[in-house]
Design an enzyme around this catalytic site. Structure first.
Site, PDB file in Angstrom:
ATOM      1  N   ALA A  68       0.732  -1.204  -0.077  1.00  0.00           N
ATOM      2  CA  ALA A  68       0.048  -0.046  -0.065  1.00  0.00           C
ATOM      3  C   ALA A  68       0.822   1.079   0.116  1.00  0.00           C
ATOM      4  O   ALA A  68       2.006   1.359   0.456  1.00  0.00           O
ATOM      5  CB  ALA A  68      -0.724  -0.015   1.178  1.00  0.00           C
ATOM      6  N   GLY A 111       0.865  -4.850   1.169  1.00  0.00           N
ATOM      7  CA  GLY A 111      -0.447  -4.920   0.488  1.00  0.00           C
ATOM      8  C   GLY A 111      -0.190  -5.674  -0.970  1.00  0.00           C
ATOM      9  O   GLY A 111      -1.175  -6.229  -1.631  1.00  0.00           O
ATOM     10  N   GLU A 114      -0.579  -9.388  -0.389  1.00  0.00           N
ATOM     11  CA  GLU A 114      -1.965  -9.428   0.089  1.00  0.00           C
ATOM     12  C   GLU A 114      -2.923  -9.368  -1.173  1.00  0.00           C
ATOM     13  O   GLU A 114      -3.757 -10.296  -1.383  1.00  0.00           O
ATOM     14  CB  GLU A 114      -2.240  -8.438   1.216  1.00  0.00           C
ATOM     15  CG  GLU A 114      -1.775  -8.867   2.439  1.00  0.00           C
ATOM     16  CD  GLU A 114      -2.038  -7.617   3.268  1.00  0.00           C
ATOM     17  OE1 GLU A 114      -1.781  -6.541   2.889  1.00  0.00           O
ATOM     18  OE2 GLU A 114      -2.395  -7.782   4.539  1.00  0.00           O
ATOM     19  N   GLU A 134       5.237  -5.030   6.845  1.00  0.00           N
ATOM     20  CA  GLU A 134       4.813  -3.970   7.494  1.00  0.00           C
ATOM     21  C   GLU A 134       5.394  -3.565   9.020  1.00  0.00           C
ATOM     22  O   GLU A 134       5.417  -2.571   9.409  1.00  0.00           O
ATOM     23  CB  GLU A 134       3.327  -4.151   7.603  1.00  0.00           C
ATOM     24  CG  GLU A 134       2.473  -4.070   6.562  1.00  0.00           C
ATOM     25  CD  GLU A 134       2.449  -5.374   5.522  1.00  0.00           C
ATOM     26  OE1 GLU A 134       3.286  -6.409   6.130  1.00  0.00           O
ATOM     27  OE2 GLU A 134       1.379  -5.610   4.934  1.00  0.00           O
TER      28      GLU A 134
HETATM   29  N1  CO8 Z   1       4.677   3.090  -0.891  1.00  0.00           N
HETATM   30  C1  CO8 Z   1       4.994   4.176  -1.416  1.00  0.00           C
HETATM   31  N2  CO8 Z   1       6.180   4.303  -2.164  1.00  0.00           N
HETATM   32  C2  CO8 Z   1       7.014   3.127  -2.187  1.00  0.00           C
HETATM   33  C3  CO8 Z   1       6.597   2.124  -1.723  1.00  0.00           C
HETATM   34  C4  CO8 Z   1       5.456   2.119  -0.927  1.00  0.00           C
HETATM   35  N3  CO8 Z   1       4.870   0.792  -0.532  1.00  0.00           N
HETATM   36  N4  CO8 Z   1       7.548   1.145  -2.040  1.00  0.00           N
HETATM   37  C5  CO8 Z   1       8.469   1.646  -2.975  1.00  0.00           C
HETATM   38  N5  CO8 Z   1       8.115   3.117  -3.046  1.00  0.00           N
HETATM   39  C6  CO8 Z   1       8.647   3.905  -3.819  1.00  0.00           C
HETATM   40  C7  CO8 Z   1       9.992   4.370  -2.827  1.00  0.00           C
HETATM   41  O1  CO8 Z   1       9.748   5.647  -2.038  1.00  0.00           O
HETATM   42  C8  CO8 Z   1      10.805   5.077  -3.884  1.00  0.00           C
HETATM   43  O2  CO8 Z   1      10.313   6.332  -4.397  1.00  0.00           O
HETATM   44  P1  CO8 Z   1      11.410   7.555  -4.662  1.00  0.00           P
HETATM   45  O3  CO8 Z   1      12.174   6.924  -5.883  1.00  0.00           O
HETATM   46  O4  CO8 Z   1      10.641   8.657  -4.908  1.00  0.00           O
HETATM   47  O5  CO8 Z   1      12.236   7.586  -3.595  1.00  0.00           O
HETATM   48  C9  CO8 Z   1      10.245   4.389  -5.214  1.00  0.00           C
HETATM   49  O6  CO8 Z   1       9.300   3.446  -4.822  1.00  0.00           O
HETATM   50  C10 CO8 Z   1      11.636   3.088  -5.511  1.00  0.00           C
HETATM   51  O7  CO8 Z   1      11.848   2.552  -4.069  1.00  0.00           O
HETATM   52  P2  CO8 Z   1      13.188   2.236  -3.499  1.00  0.00           P
HETATM   53  O8  CO8 Z   1      14.118   3.472  -3.913  1.00  0.00           O
HETATM   54  O9  CO8 Z   1      12.875   2.122  -2.126  1.00  0.00           O
HETATM   55  O10 CO8 Z   1      13.615   0.911  -4.192  1.00  0.00           O
HETATM   56  P3  CO8 Z   1      14.756  -0.221  -3.659  1.00  0.00           P
HETATM   57  O11 CO8 Z   1      15.205  -0.965  -4.921  1.00  0.00           O
HETATM   58  O12 CO8 Z   1      16.026   0.398  -2.982  1.00  0.00           O
HETATM   59  O13 CO8 Z   1      13.945  -0.896  -2.563  1.00  0.00           O
HETATM   60  C11 CO8 Z   1      12.086  -2.055  -1.637  1.00  0.00           C
HETATM   61  C12 CO8 Z   1      12.773  -1.684  -3.101  1.00  0.00           C
HETATM   62  C13 CO8 Z   1      12.747  -2.894  -0.801  1.00  0.00           C
HETATM   63  C14 CO8 Z   1      10.523  -2.588  -2.091  1.00  0.00           C
HETATM   64  C15 CO8 Z   1      11.702  -0.846  -0.902  1.00  0.00           C
HETATM   65  O14 CO8 Z   1      10.851   0.282  -1.754  1.00  0.00           O
HETATM   66  C16 CO8 Z   1      10.325  -1.072   0.205  1.00  0.00           C
HETATM   67  O15 CO8 Z   1      10.890  -1.501   1.165  1.00  0.00           O
HETATM   68  N6  CO8 Z   1       9.535  -0.684  -0.003  1.00  0.00           N
HETATM   69  C17 CO8 Z   1       8.142  -0.660   1.291  1.00  0.00           C
HETATM   70  C18 CO8 Z   1       7.790  -2.127   1.200  1.00  0.00           C
HETATM   71  C19 CO8 Z   1       6.478  -2.081   2.440  1.00  0.00           C
HETATM   72  O16 CO8 Z   1       7.109  -1.849   3.432  1.00  0.00           O
HETATM   73  N7  CO8 Z   1       5.475  -2.538   1.949  1.00  0.00           N
HETATM   74  C20 CO8 Z   1       4.305  -2.539   2.735  1.00  0.00           C
HETATM   75  C21 CO8 Z   1       3.682  -1.200   2.872  1.00  0.00           C
HETATM   76  S1  CO8 Z   1       2.349  -1.131   3.978  1.00  0.00           S
HETATM   77  C22 CO8 Z   1       1.550  -2.054   3.603  1.00  0.00           C
HETATM   78  O17 CO8 Z   1       1.262  -2.373   2.421  1.00  0.00           O
HETATM   79  C23 CO8 Z   1      -0.074  -2.185   4.502  1.00  0.00           C
HETATM   80  C24 CO8 Z   1      -1.065  -2.902   3.751  1.00  0.00           C
HETATM   81  C25 CO8 Z   1      -2.126  -2.672   4.312  1.00  0.00           C
HETATM   82  C26 CO8 Z   1      -3.442  -3.266   3.312  1.00  0.00           C
HETATM   83  C27 CO8 Z   1      -4.947  -3.008   3.855  1.00  0.00           C
HETATM   84  C28 CO8 Z   1      -5.156  -2.964   5.199  1.00  0.00           C
HETATM   85  C29 CO8 Z   1      -6.523  -2.864   5.700  1.00  0.00           C
END
Ligand code: CO8
Length: 260
Positions: A68, A111, A114, A134
């Site tokens: 998400a 997400g 999921e 998360e």
């Molecule tokens: N949300 C927003 N932006 C994101 C997300 C995200 N989940 N994931 C990546 N991005 C963005 C980064 O901010 C980055 O943007 P920018 O270039 O502007 O800085 C761009 O995508 C590329 O990402 P990275 O530079 O971080 O790329 P890397 O290759 O270094 O890393 C990863 C890739 C490992 C995937 C890393 O981006 C990461 O850890 N992302 C977050 C993963 C995460 O924590 N996901 C869970 C989110 S919470 C969630 O999903 C809750 C679900 C709830 C569902 C509904 C409940 C009722």
């Protein structure tokens, strides 16, 4: 073959098979509100379209979806999350009656993992990585991660993934029964479309009722768990740890949790 482009999605129709592409590549297909609205509306429309018999859901080679959209949630508190209840609409994906096949390459996280588990079958590329990270941003899965993952791979494995946020590889996911099979990255989408095509040659009525029957088994006891999980997920938005975890992600540093 016909292609339609939306703000956050692309839709391709080829015979009886529709392929929906999540399309926010720069954000690794992070699922923002706009994308989820488009996705639910598109899937429901395809579900009512008699010319379509199976649906493939995919991202691109680098990411199915990295979760998400953290930016959208970072500042919200529990009351705001409850008021938005934006995740309730994910239930409408669960109610799609046509077969839904995920074609996954790269990241399927939070997400994104999921959403993949809302699908009926999964074809993964060798580069796919799965995780529920998360916990690293101070919250927990909220759209079925604690429920569907536990059913798919068992309690102790799900517990480790949910409590550490560690990713698993495509091969591990295959061995644990989270995906149907793993194929080279060049053909994850065509393999999923082939499977969709094979199913679309069967009687659509029989397919619909068979899917419903498998889900009758799969979904018994699932619904209470989903509701419980969603409430706990919203509850965490009143903690300092959630604010710190999401802020740390945005500031690209490690979070420091204090249990408050
Ligand atoms: N949300 C927003 N932006 C994101 C997300 C995200 N989940 N994931 C990546 N991005 C963005 C980064 O901010 C980055 O943007 P920018 O270039 O502007 O800085 C761009 O995508 C590329 O990402 P990275 O530079 O971080 O790329 P890397 O290759 O270094 O890393 C990863 C890739 C490992 C995937 C890393 O981006 C990461 O850890 N992302 C977050 C993963 C995460 O924590 N996901 C869970 C989110 S919470 C969630 O999903 C809750 C679900 C709830 C569902 C509904 C409940 C009722």
């Amino acid at each position: 073959m016909a292609m339609t482009t939306f703000q956050y999605l692309k839709l391709e129709r080829d015979g009886f098979v529709a392929t929906v592409f999540l399309n926010r590549p720069k954000q690794l297909n992070a699922l923002n509100l706009g994308m989820m609205n488009e996705l639910v509306a598109t899937l429901e429309e395809l579900d009512h379209d008699d010319t379509i018999r199976a649906i493939v859901l995919t991202g691109d080679a680098r990411a199915f979806a990295a979760g998400a959209d953290i930016m959208e949630m970072a500042d919200a508190d529990s009351t705001e999350m409850l008021r938005r209840d934006q995740f309730a609409k994910w239930d409408r994906i669960r109610r799609i009656k046509k077969p839904l096949i995920a074609a996954v390459s790269g990241f399927a996280l939070g997400g994104g993992c999921e959403l993949m588990m809302h699908c009926d079958m999964v074809i993964a590329s060798e580069t796919a990585q799965f995780g529920q990270p998360e916990i690293k941003i101070g919250v927990m899965p909220g759209a079925g991660g604690t429920q569907r993952l536990t059913r798919a791979i068992g309690k102790v494995r799900a517990m480790e993934m949910v409590l550490t946020g560690k990713f698993i590889s495509a091969r591990q996911a295959e061995a644990w029964g989270l995906v149907n099979r793993v194929v080279p990255v060049e053909c994850f989408l065509s393999e999923a479309q082939k499977l969709a095509c094979e199913i679309s040659e069967m009687s659509p009525i029989a397919v619909k009722l068979a899917k419903e029957a498998v889900n009758k088994n799969y979904e018994s006891f699932l619904l209470d768990g989903l509701e419980f999980e969603r409430k706990n997920f919203y509850l965490l938005f009143n903690t300092e740890d959630q604010k710190e975890g999401m802020k740390a992600f945005i500031e690209k540093r490690k979070a420091e949790f204090r249990g408050k």
